[in-house]
Scaffold this motif. Structure first.
Motif, mmCIF file in Angstrom:
data_model
loop_
_atom_site.group_PDB
_atom_site.id
_atom_site.type_symbol
_atom_site.label_atom_id
_atom_site.label_comp_id
_atom_site.label_asym_id
_atom_site.label_seq_id
_atom_site.Cartn_x
_atom_site.Cartn_y
_atom_site.Cartn_z
ATOM 1 N N HIS A 111 26.830 46.445 42.565
ATOM 2 C CA HIS A 111 27.710 47.437 41.951
ATOM 3 C C HIS A 111 28.773 46.651 41.186
ATOM 4 O O HIS A 111 29.401 45.751 41.743
ATOM 5 N N ILE A 112 28.973 46.988 39.915
ATOM 6 C CA ILE A 112 29.892 46.229 39.070
ATOM 7 C C ILE A 112 30.888 47.169 38.390
ATOM 8 O O ILE A 112 30.538 48.284 38.021
ATOM 9 N N SER A 113 32.110 46.714 38.270
ATOM 10 C CA SER A 113 33.136 47.432 37.533
ATOM 11 C C SER A 113 33.773 46.441 36.562
ATOM 12 O O SER A 113 34.064 45.301 36.942
ATOM 13 N N VAL A 114 33.967 46.858 35.317
ATOM 14 C CA VAL A 114 34.588 45.991 34.317
ATOM 15 C C VAL A 114 35.706 46.753 33.616
ATOM 16 O O VAL A 114 35.653 47.977 33.479
ATOM 17 N N THR A 115 36.713 46.014 33.201
ATOM 18 C CA THR A 115 37.818 46.608 32.464
ATOM 19 C C THR A 115 38.390 45.560 31.528
ATOM 20 O O THR A 115 38.215 44.361 31.758
ATOM 21 N N ASP A 116 39.056 46.019 30.478
ATOM 22 C CA ASP A 116 39.722 45.065 29.595
ATOM 23 C C ASP A 116 40.960 45.697 28.984
ATOM 24 O O ASP A 116 41.060 46.905 28.842
ATOM 25 N N PHE A 124 34.880 43.372 38.990
ATOM 26 C CA PHE A 124 34.773 43.385 40.441
ATOM 27 C C PHE A 124 33.328 43.731 40.776
ATOM 28 O O PHE A 124 32.771 44.666 40.209
ATOM 29 N N CYS A 125 32.712 42.964 41.674
ATOM 30 C CA CYS A 125 31.309 43.172 42.017
ATOM 31 C C CYS A 125 31.137 43.199 43.532
ATOM 32 O O CYS A 125 31.683 42.338 44.235
ATOM 33 N N VAL A 126 30.385 44.166 44.006
ATOM 34 C CA VAL A 126 29.994 44.242 45.411
ATOM 35 C C VAL A 126 28.473 44.192 45.459
ATOM 36 O O VAL A 126 27.807 44.960 44.758
ATOM 37 N N VAL A 127 27.952 43.274 46.262
ATOM 38 C CA VAL A 127 26.505 43.174 46.449
ATOM 39 C C VAL A 127 26.211 43.578 47.883
ATOM 40 O O VAL A 127 26.865 43.107 48.827
#
Length: 133
Positions: A111-116, A124-127
């Motif tokens: 699960h990945i979340s990206v922001t800029d 932020f990544c949760v495996v």
């Protein structure tokens, strides 16, 4: 069960400096084929948006590599890890080649979340694993 967690923050100005110094070679090192096409199209329309796209992909792949516990060593490589979008627009990790085989053999999901913002990109990544300890 959580297998690993990774986070990364990337200075967009450093990505721009690398692009200025190395040109497309830098982007080709970081981006998958599909990501590279998207980057070129975004960069043509709005160069700053293209730089932030590259920074978010750099950050997401760093966070993912930390979450799987490998860092940037085989089978983890920049180009075998792709950040795509689901139909909803949410980012998702798509893996290729030996990295996909390794990931699938361990029965993992990411699960990945990206922001800029103007100067920074963060991910932020949760495996997770389906295997019980």
């Amino acid at each position: 069960m959580i297998y690993g967690i990774g986070t990364d923050i990337c200075d967009v100005r450093r990505i721009k400096a690398s692009l200025d110094k190395h040109g497309d070679r830098f982007a080709l090192k970081i981006l998958s084929e599909g990501e590279f096409k998207t980057w070129k199209a975004r960069s043509a329309r709005w160069p700053e948006r293209g730089i932030r796209f590259l920074a978010t992909r750099f950050s997401a792949k760093e966070a993912f590599s930390k979450a799987i516990g490998l860092g940037m060593r085989m089978p983890m490589t920049w180009r075998l890890c792709e950040v795509a979008k689901l139909p909803s627009g949410a980012p998702t990790i798509v893996l290729h080649g030996v990295l996909k085989e390794w990931f699938d053999a361990k029965q993992l999901s990411a699960h990945i979340s990206v922001t800029d913002e103007t100067d920074y990109a963060a991910s932020f990544c949760v495996v997770e694993t389906q295997l019980q300890a």
